[in-house]
Design a protein around this motif. Structure first.
Motif, PDB file in Angstrom:
ATOM      1  N   ALA A  38      43.333 -41.547  45.234  1.00  0.00           N
ATOM      2  CA  ALA A  38      43.099 -40.169  44.789  1.00  0.00           C
ATOM      3  C   ALA A  38      44.385 -39.436  44.438  1.00  0.00           C
ATOM      4  CB  ALA A  38      42.360 -39.395  45.884  1.00  0.00           C
ATOM      5  N   ALA A  39      45.522 -39.957  44.865  1.00  0.00           N
ATOM      6  CA  ALA A  39      46.777 -39.200  44.798  1.00  0.00           C
ATOM      7  C   ALA A  39      47.251 -38.925  43.372  1.00  0.00           C
ATOM      8  CB  ALA A  39      47.869 -39.933  45.575  1.00  0.00           C
ATOM      9  N   THR A  40      47.164 -39.891  42.495  1.00  0.00           N
ATOM     10  CA  THR A  40      47.778 -39.736  41.171  1.00  0.00           C
ATOM     11  C   THR A  40      47.029 -38.728  40.311  1.00  0.00           C
ATOM     12  OG1 THR A  40      48.675 -41.980  41.265  1.00  0.00           O
ATOM     13  CG2 THR A  40      48.560 -40.936  39.109  1.00  0.00           C
ATOM     14  N   ILE A  41      45.716 -38.781  40.295  1.00  0.00           N
ATOM     15  CA  ILE A  41      44.977 -37.803  39.498  1.00  0.00           C
ATOM     16  C   ILE A  41      45.209 -36.393  40.030  1.00  0.00           C
ATOM     17  CG2 ILE A  41      42.821 -38.078  40.815  1.00  0.00           C
ATOM     18  CD1 ILE A  41      41.311 -37.553  38.196  1.00  0.00           C
ATOM     19  N   LYS A  42      45.326 -36.254  41.358  1.00  0.00           N
ATOM     20  CA  LYS A  42      45.593 -34.933  41.935  1.00  0.00           C
ATOM     21  C   LYS A  42      46.957 -34.416  41.482  1.00  0.00           C
ATOM     22  CE  LYS A  42      42.891 -35.301  46.215  1.00  0.00           C
ATOM     23  NZ  LYS A  42      42.970 -35.324  47.689  1.00  0.00           N
ATOM     24  N   ARG A  43      47.943 -35.296  41.464  1.00  0.00           N
ATOM     25  CA  ARG A  43      49.287 -34.863  41.084  1.00  0.00           C
ATOM     26  C   ARG A  43      49.365 -34.506  39.604  1.00  0.00           C
ATOM     27  NH1 ARG A  43      54.556 -38.332  41.005  1.00  0.00           N
ATOM     28  NH2 ARG A  43      53.599 -39.239  42.817  1.00  0.00           N
ATOM     29  N   VAL A  44      48.777 -35.328  38.749  1.00  0.00           N
ATOM     30  CA  VAL A  44      48.804 -35.020  37.318  1.00  0.00           C
ATOM     31  C   VAL A  44      48.116 -33.686  37.061  1.00  0.00           C
ATOM     32  CG1 VAL A  44      48.104 -35.790  35.035  1.00  0.00           C
ATOM     33  CG2 VAL A  44      48.919 -37.460  36.688  1.00  0.00           C
ATOM     34  N   ALA A  45      47.024 -33.436  37.761  1.00  0.00           N
ATOM     35  CA  ALA A  45      46.282 -32.192  37.565  1.00  0.00           C
ATOM     36  C   ALA A  45      47.070 -30.975  38.046  1.00  0.00           C
ATOM     37  CB  ALA A  45      44.941 -32.262  38.284  1.00  0.00           C
ATOM     38  N   ARG A  46      47.742 -31.085  39.167  1.00  0.00           N
ATOM     39  CA  ARG A  46      48.461 -29.913  39.681  1.00  0.00           C
ATOM     40  C   ARG A  46      49.672 -29.584  38.817  1.00  0.00           C
ATOM     41  NH1 ARG A  46      53.108 -30.842  42.643  1.00  0.00           N
ATOM     42  NH2 ARG A  46      53.062 -28.662  43.266  1.00  0.00           N
ATOM     43  N   GLY A  47      50.188 -30.563  38.098  1.00  0.00           N
ATOM     44  CA  GLY A  47      51.274 -30.291  37.173  1.00  0.00           C
ATOM     45  C   GLY A  47      50.841 -29.423  36.014  1.00  0.00           C
ATOM     46  N   GLN A  48      49.529 -29.328  35.812  1.00  0.00           N
ATOM     47  CA  GLN A  48      48.972 -28.524  34.729  1.00  0.00           C
ATOM     48  C   GLN A  48      48.268 -27.272  35.261  1.00  0.00           C
ATOM     49  OE1 GLN A  48      46.573 -31.423  32.577  1.00  0.00           O
ATOM     50  NE2 GLN A  48      48.215 -32.932  32.809  1.00  0.00           N
ATOM     51  N   ALA A  49      48.495 -26.981  36.551  1.00  0.00           N
ATOM     52  CA  ALA A  49      47.838 -25.850  37.193  1.00  0.00           C
ATOM     53  C   ALA A  49      48.843 -25.003  37.961  1.00  0.00           C
ATOM     54  CB  ALA A  49      46.736 -26.338  38.126  1.00  0.00           C
TER      55      ALA A  49
ATOM     56  N   ILE B 249      42.581 -30.368  42.082  1.00  0.00           N
ATOM     57  CA  ILE B 249      41.452 -31.240  42.376  1.00  0.00           C
ATOM     58  C   ILE B 249      41.316 -31.343  43.886  1.00  0.00           C
ATOM     59  CG2 ILE B 249      40.558 -33.600  42.221  1.00  0.00           C
ATOM     60  CD1 ILE B 249      41.910 -33.851  39.527  1.00  0.00           C
ATOM     61  N   LYS B 250      40.198 -30.902  44.395  1.00  0.00           N
ATOM     62  CA  LYS B 250      39.961 -30.858  45.837  1.00  0.00           C
ATOM     63  C   LYS B 250      39.035 -31.991  46.259  1.00  0.00           C
ATOM     64  CE  LYS B 250      40.434 -25.813  45.765  1.00  0.00           C
ATOM     65  NZ  LYS B 250      39.791 -24.514  46.054  1.00  0.00           N
ATOM     66  N   TRP B 251      38.919 -32.143  47.579  1.00  0.00           N
ATOM     67  CA  TRP B 251      38.049 -33.179  48.158  1.00  0.00           C
ATOM     68  C   TRP B 251      36.646 -33.095  47.572  1.00  0.00           C
ATOM     69  CZ3 TRP B 251      38.075 -37.076  51.894  1.00  0.00           C
ATOM     70  CH2 TRP B 251      36.830 -37.410  52.434  1.00  0.00           C
ATOM     71  N   GLU B 252      36.101 -31.882  47.520  1.00  0.00           N
ATOM     72  CA  GLU B 252      34.722 -31.727  47.063  1.00  0.00           C
ATOM     73  C   GLU B 252      34.556 -32.002  45.579  1.00  0.00           C
ATOM     74  OE1 GLU B 252      36.431 -27.504  47.772  1.00  0.00           O
ATOM     75  OE2 GLU B 252      36.525 -29.501  48.706  1.00  0.00           O
ATOM     76  N   ASP B 253      35.656 -31.970  44.835  1.00  0.00           N
ATOM     77  CA  ASP B 253      35.589 -32.344  43.422  1.00  0.00           C
ATOM     78  C   ASP B 253      35.430 -33.853  43.257  1.00  0.00           C
ATOM     79  OD1 ASP B 253      36.002 -29.681  42.498  1.00  0.00           O
ATOM     80  OD2 ASP B 253      38.156 -29.917  42.812  1.00  0.00           O
ATOM     81  N   LEU B 254      36.137 -34.586  44.102  1.00  0.00           N
ATOM     82  CA  LEU B 254      36.150 -36.041  43.981  1.00  0.00           C
ATOM     83  C   LEU B 254      34.922 -36.709  44.575  1.00  0.00           C
ATOM     84  CD1 LEU B 254      39.838 -37.094  44.758  1.00  0.00           C
ATOM     85  CD2 LEU B 254      38.552 -37.630  42.697  1.00  0.00           C
ATOM     86  N   HIS B 255      34.330 -36.094  45.591  1.00  0.00           N
ATOM     87  CA  HIS B 255      33.260 -36.757  46.317  1.00  0.00           C
ATOM     88  C   HIS B 255      31.924 -36.058  46.106  1.00  0.00           C
ATOM     89  CE1 HIS B 255      37.028 -37.865  48.423  1.00  0.00           C
ATOM     90  NE2 HIS B 255      36.447 -39.055  48.412  1.00  0.00           N
ATOM     91  N   GLY B 256      30.860 -36.809  46.367  1.00  0.00           N
ATOM     92  CA  GLY B 256      29.524 -36.262  46.211  1.00  0.00           C
ATOM     93  C   GLY B 256      29.204 -35.224  47.267  1.00  0.00           C
ATOM     94  N   ALA B 257      28.075 -34.597  47.106  1.00  0.00           N
ATOM     95  CA  ALA B 257      27.701 -33.497  47.999  1.00  0.00           C
ATOM     96  C   ALA B 257      26.988 -33.960  49.262  1.00  0.00           C
ATOM     97  CB  ALA B 257      26.800 -32.515  47.246  1.00  0.00           C
ATOM     98  N   ASP B 258      26.496 -35.198  49.286  1.00  0.00           N
ATOM     99  CA  ASP B 258      25.649 -35.656  50.384  1.00  0.00           C
ATOM    100  C   ASP B 258      26.198 -36.934  51.011  1.00  0.00           C
ATOM    101  OD1 ASP B 258      23.666 -36.244  52.149  1.00  0.00           O
ATOM    102  OD2 ASP B 258      22.090 -36.537  50.647  1.00  0.00           O
ATOM    103  N   PRO B 259      26.987 -36.823  52.101  1.00  0.00           N
ATOM    104  CA  PRO B 259      27.545 -38.027  52.730  1.00  0.00           C
ATOM    105  C   PRO B 259      26.498 -38.907  53.397  1.00  0.00           C
ATOM    106  CG  PRO B 259      28.051 -36.066  54.022  1.00  0.00           C
ATOM    107  CD  PRO B 259      27.466 -35.589  52.739  1.00  0.00           C
ATOM    108  N   SER B 260      25.267 -38.416  53.525  1.00  0.00           N
ATOM    109  CA  SER B 260      24.207 -39.263  54.074  1.00  0.00           C
ATOM    110  C   SER B 260      23.785 -40.335  53.064  1.00  0.00           C
ATOM    111  CB  SER B 260      23.004 -38.418  54.484  1.00  0.00           C
ATOM    112  OG  SER B 260      22.348 -37.878  53.352  1.00  0.00           O
TER     113      SER B 260
END
Length: 255
Positions: free
Chosen positions: A154-165, A171-182
């Motif tokens: 997850a690290a590289t996409i987060k870093r590239v994105a923050r360079g443009q923000a 990009i947060k945890w909830e952006d990368l993962h689904g809403a239902d861990p069940s």
């Protein structure tokens, strides 16, 4: 970093800060290869590892590919991507924990994007399918997603994105993962689906901007003793071996 990379990661970050992106790619390459060979004293990279420490080596090779793209050294970016794909596929024989092979497939897709290779969308689809298949065997997708392997992916996409923000977390945890861990398969497959939609565009913009941000380390807003000579910000980020601007990753100066 939690692995022994011989200081190459920090040296790469220092190179990013002064906009020497090819040198950054070279140091990330050296660090990645070292981590893949000897991740930690107790880890044999060819044996099962429930945490997947080799992921941090793959992460450095992926960062190298992006850095080379930003530097305009496309041939070396492609070579690094091919190297990373081969390594990720090889480690499927060692990382046996449910979901780990899918994460390695996610890395394969990331390398295709970073290296400008064809087949990235299909590779992300394949990774998502592997997550779905592994889902019934995964007891806690949240715990799995916090292991070094998944954090590295997850690290590289987060870093590239923050360079443009403006240096903020884009990009947060909830952006990368689904809403239902069940539903573990769908929860983790969302990582691949999100990247399929966003990563290529983020890399292309970084290339167009000619800028790759330093990773976000320890940060402080309104530091009264440091100032960025480039943008004047006093929001700071401890990354590499120095203190860089949180906003634009330029080395800060004492005031």
């Amino acid at each position: 970093m939690n692995t022994n990379d011989g200081g190459h990661h920090d040296a790469a970050v220092d190179a990013l800060a002064v906009r020497e992106y090819e040198r950054a790619g070279n140091r990330y390459t050296r660090g990645g290869r070292r981590v893949l060979a000897d991740p930690r004293p107790e880890i044999d990279p060819f044996e099962p590892d429930e945490k997947g420490w080799v992921g941090q080596g793959l992460q450095q090779l992926l960062a190298a590919a992006v850095a080379y793209r930003v530097a305009g050294v496309d041939g070396r970016a492609t070579q690094r991507a091919v190297e990373g794909i081969a390594a990720a596929r090889d480690f499927e024989t060692a990382l046996e924990r449910p979901g780990q092979a899918a994460c390695l497939a996610e890395f394969v897709a990331d390398f295709r994007v970073a290296g400008g290779l064809d087949g990235a969308e299909a590779a992300y689809d394949a990774a998502a399918e592997r997550y779905d298949t592994a889902g019934e065997k995964i007891e806690s997708p949240q715990a799995l997603a916090t292991t070094p392997l998944f954090g590295a992916a997850a690290a590289t996409i987060k870093r590239v994105a923050r360079g443009q923000a403006d240096g903020e977390i884009a990009i947060k945890w909830e952006d990368l993962h689904g809403a239902d861990p069940s539903r573990p398969g769908a929860f983790l497959a969302h990582r691949a689906q999100f990247k399929r939609q966003r990563f290529a565009g983020l890399v292309e913009r970084a290339v167009d901007d000619g800028h790759l941000a330093a990773p976000r380390g320890t940060t402080e807003y309104n530091n009264e003793t440091r100032e960025c000579p480039n943008c004047g910000s006093n929001h700071v980020n401890w990354a590499g071996t120095g203190i860089v601007c949180l906003r634009c990753s330029t080395p800060t100066e004492e005031v």
